[in-house]
Design a protein around this motif. Structure first.
Motif, PDB file in Angstrom:
ATOM      1  N   ASP A 517       0.827  -1.215   0.000  1.00  0.00           N
ATOM      2  CA  ASP A 517       0.000   0.000   0.000  1.00  0.00           C
ATOM      3  C   ASP A 517       0.855   1.257   0.000  1.00  0.00           C
ATOM      4  O   ASP A 517       0.428   2.306  -0.478  1.00  0.00           O
ATOM      5  N   ASP A 519       3.644   1.544  -1.506  1.00  0.00           N
ATOM      6  CA  ASP A 519       4.502   1.507  -2.699  1.00  0.00           C
ATOM      7  C   ASP A 519       5.912   1.006  -2.432  1.00  0.00           C
ATOM      8  O   ASP A 519       6.861   1.356  -3.144  1.00  0.00           O
ATOM      9  N   ARG A 521       8.606  -1.918  -2.614  1.00  0.00           N
ATOM     10  CA  ARG A 521       8.776  -3.127  -3.432  1.00  0.00           C
ATOM     11  C   ARG A 521       9.175  -4.276  -2.511  1.00  0.00           C
ATOM     12  O   ARG A 521      10.321  -4.371  -2.080  1.00  0.00           O
ATOM     13  N   LYS A 582      11.089   4.780   4.342  1.00  0.00           N
ATOM     14  CA  LYS A 582      10.579   5.774   3.406  1.00  0.00           C
ATOM     15  C   LYS A 582      11.511   6.991   3.344  1.00  0.00           C
ATOM     16  O   LYS A 582      11.674   7.589   2.275  1.00  0.00           O
TER      17      LYS A 582
ATOM     18  N   LYS B 228       1.779   2.374 -13.323  1.00  0.00           N
ATOM     19  CA  LYS B 228       1.533   2.176 -11.892  1.00  0.00           C
ATOM     20  C   LYS B 228       0.360   1.227 -11.670  1.00  0.00           C
ATOM     21  O   LYS B 228       0.425   0.314 -10.842  1.00  0.00           O
ATOM     22  N   LYS B 232       0.561  -2.538 -10.010  1.00  0.00           N
ATOM     23  CA  LYS B 232      -0.293  -2.855  -8.866  1.00  0.00           C
ATOM     24  C   LYS B 232      -1.073  -4.136  -9.116  1.00  0.00           C
ATOM     25  O   LYS B 232      -1.370  -4.891  -8.197  1.00  0.00           O
TER      26      LYS B 232
END
Lengths: 589, 589
Positions: A517, A519, A521, A582, B228, B232
């Motif tokens: 959620d 982003d 990886r 992050k 994107k 996803k």
């Protein structure tokens, strides 16, 4: 040890190699054996014999024996007839002798003398040797075997090339071999395969890389980084076609200079189209699509441009030399008065981008000012005053930022001088990675004009530049620079989740969903393998972080984190880790 | 009014047009004049006369006069000799007569009769007219002039084509003209120019668009959105080369089917390379780069692929038909048991993407199931059972989601059936925008195998699909769909800052910096122009928001906001506006 001495040592070692080969293979035919950067080679025609890595060991042993008794060289001038008689059954040497004699050169033979005063080896040579080989050649090693065409021409016979190196001391040799081993380990082609970053396909064609899922992630991150940074600095990022009419490159004047590196034309109806070898005229056509005012300048037109340039198949090298590549290219169309500031901004951008990868000016890269040659009207556009002015603009930009730089005569583009960004790779090899060019020719050819404050037409200048070079080359460079252990923002997988056993899979999946959620990886390794094997696998794949979850973590709703470098932190909160992660990603640490 | 009647009206109007032309230009030579979609045309050879828009008005007036006295048609069968005698000096009609007679057709002449019982016009025709033209042709209009080669062959003479339309009532004609006017205003080529989104250059070549700064922003947003979204949904987004050896397309079997739409080969050393017309074999080569396990399937390989297909220069249409385009392409390599679910997921993605642009199934687009023809082994790979199965898979996917669809025989790809996404443009014209294809042939040709649970090789199937089609076409479609007033997330400029006078520039700059920091695309209009002129300019450029700042705003540290649609809000806080704006952008509203 100066370069000259090192070269003499290596050239002497090439004689030693040939002497050993001739003792072991009396029918082998010698050709040439020069010193090169980092070592030497000698090319032989072994006839029907095949030389293997094992034979190399024997040759090395023989060289060692001969070296012990090697006193020095004896130089003799000879006539072409005498020389040809010596090499009766060697057509290669005879070809060389006839060539040199035809050019009026003095021919010299060098005898390698032992301590008994006997010549144990004799070869046609121009000289440049160690005076006391036994003393000066402290250590040598044969490195590899390769095929090489006689005189580099693929129409000629394929010879066997033996590469070696030599140093004054064992320590220096050891150090060099370690560096070679490290370079071999870091070779982007090797790591590219190990980490599944890119592949080549015979069916697609040589020199045309296919980026896999993982390699594409790195490439996309690099591309998005550079686009975002350039837009922030006032560039207009455009898309223009990868093919164009041949007339466009004739108009730009590129065609005669670039013809040999362009591919053959594509016929469409009654026109010929070319895969583009450069972006400039495409950007000029956008500029020319409507009248421009001085208020619009400087106009900085940038693109990730697909370019196509011919490379010989023998020179293709992974991502470093490919037949298609993507250049982070730009053309800044500016008033003459703005050119200096624009060139300065280009270097600011280049230095910023380099700093993101931890690259330092002076250490990893340096500047070179490439100048034109006023006397060469064929290679350089004739306009002495414009050259003087342009060269002085670039020189003063470098001087004002107190950058170290060398000046190189006759290395400019045909349309103006340039600053070359010379990048050093891991093995110390220096290459021009990309350039900042001052161009006063294209504005004339294309009428790149604008209306000034008085409503009158004025001619612009163009600064051609890249910010990061070709994406392919920078990827190759970074793979070797980081030895595959990319910083987190570039890593294809940023976090591997390791549930210790099946019963921790649900908890791991919960964490997985949260990270996805955000982003991140993330890869959930819920295979039926041991924790150790999962961690080993993640480490081989150079994943920056592993989150390990077992009973303890599940109960406390916490996680344990292992970094790629081996540090472990147990029982921390997921939220804490996410904040750190992050930040690391957004700061590109 | 049924289609047949409408067609009769328009065909009759074409006779009326020719009658008027012959009265005004007795030397003009008639050729053919059919009814077409939305109207009719008639092609004339005007000899040395030049027809202008003004002449069109005269012709219309003459048509009106003739129509008032037009009672009906009189049909007569004639021999070829009689017909040829009638058209003595008209080589076009004579050519047609000879052709029809040669084919054994019955030749008929139609007299247009007035109320006096006289024929005021006579033409060779197959029929299909209104019985009572005066009554039935309620309204007509001539629309445009164009050049057209005799029989569509560019080796023949260029004729003058006059386009027109006709309806049973004035109201219907008015409505149609309004629609045409709206379509003209929305034409993406027109808006593309007005908003400076893309340009073409004769020097670069026909059918090769250059995206300007602003158009590139829209394109980049679309590309990043689709990448994107696909990632996803489990796609691997890759980069593969835009050229490949001709052998690759021979291996895939595409070559014989696609040869005519591929460009001529590029010679590199002793090999031939092609600009790729499709992506499939490139993705297969990535799949084949190492052995695959059933655990890796379905493997969804996606790419924004640059493709090249030949289009005749006369058929090039802005971004809708270009010679180079970028397809959001993907190939899902799956087990047979997974194919249905994957096809379903493709439609989920397509419907989601369409919904983001406010496009509705049934209204803006619809599905078509394109089937193979078992009897045509030349066009379709022979394997009846595989066709049955694949067609049933796709049919059941459509049925289960209760989607409306039509079935079309003989519209499949050579390697399997497909679902076509039929998109309707603003003028109601329907086109296949892109497809979801079931392929059981490529897996055989390329040996797209994997190891199953028992470690045995099994053959995969491939689902070819796009999610949004070609970026060029979707841009053209969206430009017309939004008439240039893009939603904020796609707008090249999202906010224009309008300081009322010079003294508000600093405050405006403060706001500008804040918005730039937040990645808002903002333009500060600090030109020495009136507020009204700045606002008008922003509105012409279809900028979604204008922030106006004057004394009041500066004092209160607030802003006034005008939306593109004309709504105004005075004295709100910048922070409040930013939150609204960022939400609108991230939600793609």
């Amino acid at each position: 040890m100066n370069e000259e001495n090192l070269k003499n040592i290596r050239h002497s070692a090439a004689h030693l190699l040939a002497a050993a080969v001739l003792e072991l293979y009396p029918n082998a035919k010698r050709t040439i054996g020069p010193a090169i950067e980092n070592g030497f080679y000698y090319d032989f025609d072994f006839g029907s014999d095949t030389i293997t890595e094992e034979d190399i060991v024997k040759i090395e042993e023989k060289m060692g024996k001969l070296l012990k008794d090697w006193k020095g060289f004896n130089r003799r001038e000879v006539t072409a007839e005498e020389a040809k008689e010596f090499y009766t059954d060697n057509p290669y040497k005879i070809e060389l002798i006839e060539q040199f004699a035809g050019e009026g050169q003095t021919l010299t033979m060098y005898d390698s003398m032992n301590y008994k005063g006997e010549a144990f080896y004799t070869d046609l040579c121009r000289g440049g040797h160690s005076e006391f080989p036994k003393k000066e050649i402290g250590a040598f090693k044969l490195l590899s075997l390769a095929g090489a065409y006689w005189r580099g021409d693929e129409k000629n016979k394929m010879l066997t090339r033996i590469y070696g190196t030599a140093f004054p001391t064992k320590e220096e040799l050891e150090q060099h071999l370690e560096m070679l081993e490290e370079a071999r380990k870091r070779d982007h082609r090797r790591i590219g395969k190990e980490l599944d970053l890119f592949v080549f396909s015979d069916s697609v064609g040589k020199g045309l890389p296919l980026y896999t899922h993982k390699g594409s992630i790195i490439r996309r991150e690099l591309e998005q980084f550079i686009i975002k940074e350039e837009i922030k600095r006032g560039y207009q990022h455009v898309y223009t076609p990868d093919i164009a009419s041949i007339e466009l490159y004739k108009k730009s004047g590129h065609y005669p200079y670039y013809k040999d590196s362009m591919y053959s034309p594509i016929q469409i109806d009654d026109e010929q189209f070319m895969l583009r070898p450069m972006t400039c005229p495409h950007h000029f056509e956008i500029y020319l699509s409507r009248p421009r005012s001085y208020k619009e300048l400087p106009m900085r037109i940038a693109e990730l441009a697909h370019l196509y340039r011919y490379e010989k198949s023998g020179e293709l090298t992974g991502l470093i030399r490919a037949r298609a590549f993507t250049l982070a290219d730009a053309h800044i169309i500016a008033r003459v008065s703005q050119a200096k500031d624009e060139a300065k901004r280009c270097l600011d951008l280049i230095e910023y981008v380099a700093s993101v990868f931890g690259l330092k000016q002076g250490e990893n890269y340096s500047y070179r000012l490439s100048l034109g040659d006023r006397t060469d009207d064929k290679k350089y556009f004739k306009d002495d005053k414009a050259w003087e002015n342009a060269e002085e603009v670039l020189r003063s930009v470098l001087k004002e930022r107190k950058a170290q730089f060398v000046e190189a005569e006759g290395e400019a583009a045909f349309y103006g001088p340039k600053i070359d960004i010379q990048m050093k790779n891991f093995a110390g090899k220096e290459d021009t990675a990309f350039t900042v060019q001052y161009d006063f020719v294209m504005p004339k050819r294309f009428s790149l004009n604008y209306l000034n404050e008085e409503g009158k037409e004025e001619e612009a200048v163009v600064v051609h530049r890249s910010s990061i070079g070709a994406i392919e080359r920078v990827m190759a460079f970074l793979i070797e620079h980081y030895a595959g252990a990319f910083p987190t923002w570039l890593s294809p997988v940023q976090v591997t989740l390791v549930p210790i056993s099946d019963k921790h899979n649900d908890y791991a999946k919960e964490i997985f969903d949260k990270l996805i959620d955000l982003d991140v990886r993330v890869y959930l390794d819920d295979r039926a393998e041991t924790m150790q094997s999962k961690i080993r696998n993640a480490q081989l794949q150079k994943v920056p972080y592993m989150i390990v979850v077992g009973d303890k973590e599940m109960e406390a709703k916490q996680i344990s984190v292992r970094s790629r470098s081996g540090e472990s932190r147990n029982g921390i909160s997921l939220e804490e880790f996410i904040i750190e992660l992050k930040t690391e990603i957004s700061e590109k640490k």
